[in-house]
Design a protein around this motif. Structure first.
Motif, PDB file in Angstrom:
ATOM      1  N   THR A 119      -0.663  10.408   3.828  1.00  0.00           N
ATOM      2  CA  THR A 119      -1.749  10.130   4.769  1.00  0.00           C
ATOM      3  C   THR A 119      -2.867   9.409   4.023  1.00  0.00           C
ATOM      4  O   THR A 119      -3.112   9.661   2.846  1.00  0.00           O
ATOM      5  N   PHE A 120      -3.545   8.514   4.746  1.00  0.00           N
ATOM      6  CA  PHE A 120      -4.634   7.751   4.155  1.00  0.00           C
ATOM      7  C   PHE A 120      -5.917   8.571   4.149  1.00  0.00           C
ATOM      8  O   PHE A 120      -6.278   9.203   5.146  1.00  0.00           O
ATOM      9  N   THR A 121      -6.612   8.522   3.019  1.00  0.00           N
ATOM     10  CA  THR A 121      -7.964   9.059   2.961  1.00  0.00           C
ATOM     11  C   THR A 121      -8.955   7.939   3.244  1.00  0.00           C
ATOM     12  O   THR A 121      -8.606   6.756   3.234  1.00  0.00           O
ATOM     13  N   ASP A 122     -10.199   8.297   3.504  1.00  0.00           N
ATOM     14  CA  ASP A 122     -11.232   7.284   3.742  1.00  0.00           C
ATOM     15  C   ASP A 122     -11.428   6.408   2.507  1.00  0.00           C
ATOM     16  O   ASP A 122     -11.683   5.204   2.627  1.00  0.00           O
ATOM     17  N   ALA A 123     -11.303   7.004   1.317  1.00  0.00           N
ATOM     18  CA  ALA A 123     -11.493   6.223   0.091  1.00  0.00           C
ATOM     19  C   ALA A 123     -10.376   5.199  -0.090  1.00  0.00           C
ATOM     20  O   ALA A 123     -10.623   4.051  -0.473  1.00  0.00           O
ATOM     21  N   LEU A 124      -9.123   5.603   0.194  1.00  0.00           N
ATOM     22  CA  LEU A 124      -8.014   4.653   0.084  1.00  0.00           C
ATOM     23  C   LEU A 124      -8.105   3.564   1.140  1.00  0.00           C
ATOM     24  O   LEU A 124      -7.779   2.408   0.893  1.00  0.00           O
ATOM     25  N   TRP A 125      -8.552   3.923   2.350  1.00  0.00           N
ATOM     26  CA  TRP A 125      -8.718   2.911   3.401  1.00  0.00           C
ATOM     27  C   TRP A 125      -9.819   1.918   3.028  1.00  0.00           C
ATOM     28  O   TRP A 125      -9.708   0.711   3.303  1.00  0.00           O
ATOM     29  N   LYS A 126     -10.859   2.412   2.397  1.00  0.00           N
ATOM     30  CA  LYS A 126     -11.925   1.517   1.922  1.00  0.00           C
ATOM     31  C   LYS A 126     -11.394   0.606   0.822  1.00  0.00           C
ATOM     32  O   LYS A 126     -11.737  -0.590   0.780  1.00  0.00           O
ATOM     33  N   ARG A 127     -10.568   1.139  -0.057  1.00  0.00           N
ATOM     34  CA  ARG A 127      -9.984   0.302  -1.113  1.00  0.00           C
ATOM     35  C   ARG A 127      -9.080  -0.765  -0.502  1.00  0.00           C
ATOM     36  O   ARG A 127      -9.053  -1.908  -0.969  1.00  0.00           O
ATOM     37  N   LEU A 128      -8.331  -0.431   0.557  1.00  0.00           N
ATOM     38  CA  LEU A 128      -7.503  -1.416   1.241  1.00  0.00           C
ATOM     39  C   LEU A 128      -8.360  -2.521   1.847  1.00  0.00           C
ATOM     40  O   LEU A 128      -7.968  -3.696   1.841  1.00  0.00           O
ATOM     41  N   SER A 129      -9.535  -2.174   2.350  1.00  0.00           N
ATOM     42  CA  SER A 129     -10.445  -3.187   2.872  1.00  0.00           C
ATOM     43  C   SER A 129     -10.948  -4.097   1.760  1.00  0.00           C
ATOM     44  O   SER A 129     -11.083  -5.313   1.948  1.00  0.00           O
ATOM     45  N   GLN A 130     -11.218  -3.520   0.601  1.00  0.00           N
ATOM     46  CA  GLN A 130     -11.752  -4.315  -0.509  1.00  0.00           C
ATOM     47  C   GLN A 130     -10.735  -5.308  -1.062  1.00  0.00           C
ATOM     48  O   GLN A 130     -11.122  -6.343  -1.594  1.00  0.00           O
ATOM     49  N   VAL A 131      -9.449  -5.015  -0.922  1.00  0.00           N
ATOM     50  CA  VAL A 131      -8.423  -5.955  -1.388  1.00  0.00           C
ATOM     51  C   VAL A 131      -7.940  -6.845  -0.263  1.00  0.00           C
ATOM     52  O   VAL A 131      -6.880  -7.472  -0.365  1.00  0.00           O
ATOM     53  N   GLY A 132      -8.733  -6.941   0.822  1.00  0.00           N
ATOM     54  CA  GLY A 132      -8.412  -7.866   1.902  1.00  0.00           C
ATOM     55  C   GLY A 132      -7.255  -7.447   2.779  1.00  0.00           C
ATOM     56  O   GLY A 132      -6.620  -8.289   3.401  1.00  0.00           O
ATOM     57  N   GLY A 133      -6.937  -6.151   2.831  1.00  0.00           N
ATOM     58  CA  GLY A 133      -5.825  -5.685   3.646  1.00  0.00           C
ATOM     59  C   GLY A 133      -4.464  -5.905   3.013  1.00  0.00           C
ATOM     60  O   GLY A 133      -3.436  -5.761   3.685  1.00  0.00           O
ATOM     61  N   ASN A 134      -4.416  -6.244   1.732  1.00  0.00           N
ATOM     62  CA  ASN A 134      -3.157  -6.482   1.029  1.00  0.00           C
ATOM     63  C   ASN A 134      -2.563  -5.148   0.583  1.00  0.00           C
ATOM     64  O   ASN A 134      -3.049  -4.513  -0.358  1.00  0.00           O
ATOM     65  N   VAL A 135      -1.490  -4.720   1.269  1.00  0.00           N
ATOM     66  CA  VAL A 135      -0.895  -3.412   0.982  1.00  0.00           C
ATOM     67  C   VAL A 135      -0.241  -3.411  -0.400  1.00  0.00           C
ATOM     68  O   VAL A 135      -0.297  -2.415  -1.127  1.00  0.00           O
ATOM     69  N   ALA A 136       0.369  -4.527  -0.780  1.00  0.00           N
ATOM     70  CA  ALA A 136       0.999  -4.594  -2.103  1.00  0.00           C
ATOM     71  C   ALA A 136      -0.040  -4.461  -3.213  1.00  0.00           C
ATOM     72  O   ALA A 136       0.193  -3.801  -4.231  1.00  0.00           O
ATOM     73  N   ALA A 137      -1.203  -5.095  -3.013  1.00  0.00           N
ATOM     74  CA  ALA A 137      -2.269  -4.975  -4.016  1.00  0.00           C
ATOM     75  C   ALA A 137      -2.772  -3.533  -4.104  1.00  0.00           C
ATOM     76  O   ALA A 137      -3.076  -3.036  -5.200  1.00  0.00           O
ATOM     77  N   LEU A 138      -2.868  -2.867  -2.946  1.00  0.00           N
ATOM     78  CA  LEU A 138      -3.274  -1.461  -2.961  1.00  0.00           C
ATOM     79  C   LEU A 138      -2.246  -0.609  -3.699  1.00  0.00           C
ATOM     80  O   LEU A 138      -2.611   0.293  -4.465  1.00  0.00           O
ATOM     81  N   HIS A 139      -0.955  -0.888  -3.490  1.00  0.00           N
ATOM     82  CA  HIS A 139       0.085  -0.104  -4.162  1.00  0.00           C
ATOM     83  C   HIS A 139       0.023  -0.319  -5.674  1.00  0.00           C
ATOM     84  O   HIS A 139       0.192   0.633  -6.459  1.00  0.00           O
ATOM     85  N   ARG A 140      -0.212  -1.559  -6.110  1.00  0.00           N
ATOM     86  CA  ARG A 140      -0.349  -1.807  -7.549  1.00  0.00           C
ATOM     87  C   ARG A 140      -1.555  -1.079  -8.117  1.00  0.00           C
ATOM     88  O   ARG A 140      -1.498  -0.512  -9.221  1.00  0.00           O
TER      89      ARG A 140
END
Length: 446
Positions: free
Chosen positions: A85-106
């Motif tokens: 499940t996504f936390t607010d902090a991880l969702w914010k990090r996904l926003s900071q990388v432009g919605g790039n899920v692969a970048a978030l996974h890295r």
């Protein structure tokens, strides 16, 4: 705030992991006791039932545990990975990388000690699981606020500064006189000029190649009203009779604002029901309208989240919307987190809002777009199209008094017919006869 408190997983994740550890302990105790009885030849069904009750599982599950232990010889179960499940902090990090899920996974892989401080690297979700989790969050109405600038995106402040330094035509000069947008290049194709017309994206279809948007005094008043209302995060109602140039004035005024906000345009049908209006608003904010239209709560949450960002929502032809649906707009605007300004435009919009007094009471600015004054007509028309440079003021005023009556849309149609007549016979003189022929094509009610 520490890294663990800001980036660790949600309590549900930890709770699930704790239940998995308790289940593993029950598995070990139950299977060992039952295997001892099985080796001694004393295992009976009643033993399995009692063990299942003590472990809090079904008897079938206990039989499956026994079968797995006999085949593999393992005395502990294979641990099950809890649902991600996504936390607010991880969702914010996904926003900071432009919605790039692969970048978030890295990023999660590189910072696994911060993201999963209690579970370790083995609990790190795969890239496919991360994609599924993002789609699940979107389907539930969670909006991703992308904070990373897009490629080749011009900074609004820098764009305004460059526009002022270039001092291109098409804006109101320092003296407040009306100016026109630049004419197309010589030799340009007529179809290309018409498709690139400044009216093409303003809801006005017009075959007048070379026509310009004219910054009249009416447009200046609309721009001033919109600038004040948008700065106050309020609502503005732009109304007037059909053909007075409300739509063109609103779209051009939004371009002339010193600070540019995101502009969203809602295209509403005639007498839309509430689901149709909600779908139009979702489409205006580029939200998944098909996925959210049938889910009222999720759609409302998504719209409230979209209204949190500063911007402008333009709703043209607001006279099409009935009072109950207008009250839905009022509920969105009344939310304490709303920062989006609302521009309501249409012929008879003031009468429509009178039937929705709750929304009308929230309107900060009422701006009427009147017809052109007689004294404005010659100067405005010559800025509107160069073919009127050869016409006399007397002929233009006569056509305005007898046909156009200060209606700019009517003058645009007259210009179209006059342009076509000049194209058919290039030697034609722009005089009263040409104007009368153009006016005769407009029918009994121009």
């Amino acid at each position: 705030m520490t890294a663990e408190s800001s980036l660790s997983l949600s309590p549900d994740w930890k709770r699930t992991a704790s239940r998995s550890r308790e289940r593993a302990l029950s598995w070990q105790v139950v299977v060992r006791r039952l295997l001892v009885l099985d080796e001694a030849g004393k295992l009976e069904t009643v033993h399995v039932r009692i063990a299942a009750q003590s472990a809090g599982v079904s008897a079938r599950t206990v039989w499956r545990w026994l079968a797995a232990a006999r085949e593999s010889g393992r005395m502990e179960p294979v641990p099950r990975r809890p649902a991600f499940t996504f936390t607010d902090a991880l969702w914010k990090r996904l926003s900071q990388v432009g919605g790039n899920v692969a970048a978030l996974h890295r990023w999660m892989t590189d910072h696994v000690d911060e993201v999963l401080p209690d579970l370790g690297r083995e609990a790190l979700p795969s890239l496919a699981t991360l994609h599924l989790a993002v789609r699940r969050e979107h389907s539930q109405g969670r909006v991703l606020q992308v904070t990373r600038p897009r490629f080749a995106r011009v900074d609004p402040a820098g764009y305004d500064r460059a526009l002022a330094e270039l001092a291109l035509p098409g804006t109101v000069d320092e003296a407040g006189q009306a100016t026109a947008d630049p004419a197309p290049k010589e030799g340009a194709d007529s179809a290309e000029s018409a498709s690139a017309s400044p009216f093409s994206d303003s809801g006005v279809r017009l075959y007048v190649p070379g026509a310009h948007v004219v910054s009249t005094s009416q447009l200046g008043e609309v721009a001033e009203a919109l600038a004040h209302t948008i700065a106050a995060r309020g609502i503005v109602c732009v109304y007037g009779d059909p053909g007075h140039g409300k739509t063109v004035a609103v779209h051009q005024a939004l371009r002339l604002l010193p600070r540019r906000f995101p502009v969203h345009r809602a295209l509403v049908a005639v007498k839309p029901a509430l689901p149709q209006l909600r779908a139009a608003l979702l489409a205006a904010f580029n939200l998944p309208a098909k996925a959210l239209s049938s889910r009222t709560d999720a759609a409302d949450r998504a719209l409230l989240e979209a209204f949190r960002a500063p911007g402008v929502l333009v709703t043209d032809d607001v006279q099409r919307i009935a009072a109950p649906e207008l009250d839905y707009l009022r509920l969105l605007v009344d939310a304490p987190t709303t920062q989006t300004s609302l521009v309501l435009c249409g012929a008879g919009a003031e009468r429509t809002l009178a039937r929705a007094p709750a929304l009308a009471s929230r309107v900060l600015t009422w701006q009427q777009v009147p017809r052109l004054d007689g004294a404005q007509v010659p100067a405005v028309l010559r800025l509107f199209h160069p073919l009127w440079d050869a016409a006399t003021d007397a002929d233009l005023l006569h056509a305005d008094a007898t046909c156009a009556k200060g209606n700019f849309h009517t003058w645009a149609k007259i210009t179209s017919h006059a342009y076509a007549a000049l194209a058919r016979t290039p030697g034609t003189v722009v005089d009263r006869a040409l104007l009368s022929g153009a006016c005769s094509r407009l029918g009994p009610t121009p």
